[in-house]
Design an enzyme around this catalytic site. Structure first.
Site, PDB file in Angstrom:
ATOM      1  N   GLU A  92       1.086  -1.217  -0.297  1.00 10.56           N
ATOM      2  CA  GLU A  92       0.153  -0.256  -0.279  1.00 10.56           C
ATOM      3  C   GLU A  92       1.053   1.453  -0.334  1.00 10.56           C
ATOM      4  O   GLU A  92       1.700   1.192   0.689  1.00 10.56           O
ATOM      5  CB  GLU A  92      -1.326   0.089   1.135  1.00 10.56           C
ATOM      6  CG  GLU A  92      -2.154  -0.740   0.974  1.00 10.56           C
ATOM      7  CD  GLU A  92      -2.552  -1.184   2.285  1.00 10.56           C
ATOM      8  OE1 GLU A  92      -4.291  -0.829   1.711  1.00 10.56           O
ATOM      9  OE2 GLU A  92      -2.967  -0.267   3.488  1.00 10.56           O
ATOM     10  N   CYS A 105       3.386   8.606   0.647  1.00 11.45           N
ATOM     11  CA  CYS A 105       4.101   7.637   1.396  1.00 11.45           C
ATOM     12  C   CYS A 105       4.255   6.902   0.610  1.00 11.45           C
ATOM     13  O   CYS A 105       3.393   5.515   0.494  1.00 11.45           O
ATOM     14  CB  CYS A 105       3.488   7.667   3.120  1.00 11.45           C
ATOM     15  SG  CYS A 105       3.880   6.656   3.829  1.00 11.45           S
ATOM     16  N   CYS A 112       6.186  -6.288   7.681  1.00 11.63           N
ATOM     17  CA  CYS A 112       7.404  -6.233   7.792  1.00 11.63           C
ATOM     18  C   CYS A 112       7.667  -6.415   9.145  1.00 11.63           C
ATOM     19  O   CYS A 112       6.924  -7.281   9.237  1.00 11.63           O
ATOM     20  CB  CYS A 112       7.224  -4.172   8.709  1.00 11.63           C
ATOM     21  SG  CYS A 112       8.444  -3.634   9.755  1.00 11.63           S
ATOM     22  N   CYS A 116       6.385  -4.150  15.924  1.00 15.07           N
ATOM     23  CA  CYS A 116       5.914  -2.588  16.445  1.00 15.07           C
ATOM     24  C   CYS A 116       4.134  -2.657  17.029  1.00 15.07           C
ATOM     25  O   CYS A 116       3.554  -3.132  15.768  1.00 15.07           O
ATOM     26  CB  CYS A 116       5.650  -1.802  16.580  1.00 15.07           C
ATOM     27  SG  CYS A 116       7.341  -0.646  15.681  1.00 15.07           S
ATOM     28  N   CYS A 119       1.478  -1.012  15.100  1.00 22.06           N
ATOM     29  CA  CYS A 119       1.711  -0.846  13.888  1.00 22.06           C
ATOM     30  C   CYS A 119       1.037  -2.662  12.511  1.00 22.06           C
ATOM     31  O   CYS A 119       1.078  -3.858  13.171  1.00 22.06           O
ATOM     32  CB  CYS A 119       2.954  -0.905  13.609  1.00 22.06           C
ATOM     33  SG  CYS A 119       2.722  -0.140  11.700  1.00 22.06           S
ATOM     34  N   CYS A 333      -0.861   7.019   9.652  1.00 18.70           N
ATOM     35  CA  CYS A 333       0.345   6.465   9.498  1.00 18.70           C
ATOM     36  C   CYS A 333       0.296   5.113  10.753  1.00 18.70           C
ATOM     37  O   CYS A 333      -1.144   4.934  11.758  1.00 18.70           O
ATOM     38  CB  CYS A 333       0.841   7.509  10.923  1.00 18.70           C
ATOM     39  SG  CYS A 333       2.299   7.281  11.743  1.00 18.70           S
TER      40      CYS A 333
END
Length: 342
Positions: A92, A105, A112, A116, A119, A333
């Site tokens: 994305e 972005c 990933c 975290c 996220c 974010c």
């Protein structure tokens, strides 16, 4: 195996073209087709002979992404793209419009591995890193789809840029090349969750970009509970690296701080953060955490965020509270993932 032509800089492409027995000037022609016209197929290079286009197609491949899905925010016009890569993997990217121009972005990995707690990008782990061409292609396809010139780039999408260091550095050199899309390094922000060796390597590059550190906590206890990377490089080691970075490059660091209710948003955390960053060349960006269905993180109240900001400002820090864009399409974010949700 065909070579990834869009990941080559002009010097590398020139060497390849000369090796094929073609004149040197052809390399710049081809480079401009790739990085100014954003072509996705050699057949679109209309000022090249059919024979040369066939030779290029026999030897090279243009890795590009295609639009799988597109969501537009009803509130601020932010656009989230779900892109399909050549191997079928999904990523994305987000287009945001500001008074100063258009910002994209971009993602640097499929997924990933950093883990975290707040996220969405990390929920399914990491599949692979993106090539320079695949990172570039996100910008190029968004530019074509909206008939715009992108002026700013933030590397804050899916993935940890320093977990894909070499490809990210190559992307940065290509995207800022005056022979291509020519986006100024000063208009590029690169975010990391705190991989200290990556910060030190980037310091040696002395690039004029903005380094953003996802800090999110003022001490090891809180940060380790939110970000597993902190167990390898603790807060003190991270901040020491950041100080060396600012001293060497004279570039201000932006510290990102996601405000999570009852976790890292107390007055005590604000005072501890102020002491941790005292004397640093930096900016603090407070982010009301964007809630993700699979996590328990809830955003801090406006009053708590305001008080946190006031404490930091009183200590002499430049502080902003990030304006939320694209939250209604899960484009804010921490909300990007390998499938598009609204």
């Amino acid at each position: 195996m065909k070579k990834d032509i869009m990941s080559m800089n002009l010097a590398e492409l020139t060497e390849e073209i000369l090796a094929l027995g073609q004149p040197k000037f052809r390399a710049k022609q081809i480079y401009r087709w790739l990085h100014k016209a954003f072509v996705t197929d050699f057949s679109q290079m209309s000022d090249l002979s059919l024979e040369l286009r066939r030779i290029l197609d026999d030897n090279f491949v243009i890795f590009h992404c295609t639009i799988e899905k597109k969501l537009v925010s009803e509130y601020d016009g932010t656009i989230k793209y779900l892109f399909k890569l050549n191997d079928g993997e999904l990523i994305e990217s987000v287009l945001m419009q500001y008074k100063y121009g258009y910002t994209v972005c971009v993602s640097s990995q499929v997924g990933c591995r950093m883990g975290c707690s707040f996220c969405a990008s990390t929920l399914s782990g990491v599949v692979r890193s993106l090539t320079p061409s695949e990172i570039l292609s996100q910008i190029y396809m968004i530019s074509l789809d909206n008939n715009i010139r992108v002026s700013h780039v933030v590397m804050m999408g899916m993935g940890e840029p320093f977990d894909n260091y070499d490809n990210v550095l190559k992307f940065l050199s290509l995207v800022s090349d005056e022979n291509g899309v020519n986006i100024s390094m000063r208009h590029i922000s690169l975010s990391t969750c705190g991989i200290v060796p990556g910060i030190m390597k980037l310091m040696e590059e002395n690039l004029q970009l903005t380094l953003s550190i996802s800090l999110h906590a003022p001490n090891d206890e809180i940060r380790s509970s939110m970000m597993p990377v902190n167990k390898k490089w603790g807060v003190r080691e991270l901040i020491d690296a950041c100080k060396k970075y600012t001293d060497t490059t004279s570039r201000r660091i932006s510290f990102e701080y996601a405000m999570v209710n009852g976790v890292n948003d107390s007055e005590e955390c604000a005072y501890e953060l102020a002491e941790l960053l005292r004397g640093m060349l930096c900016h603090i960006n407070l982010i009301p955490v964007n809630e993700v269905t699979e996590t328990s993180c809830k955003r801090s109240s406006p009053a708590r965020i305001k008080r946190f900001s006031e404490i930091l400002s009183a200590k002499g820090f430049a502080v902003t509270v990030r304006r939320e864009l694209g939250a209604d399409i899960n484009a804010a974010c921490g909300q990007l993932r390998r499938n598009s949700q609204k």
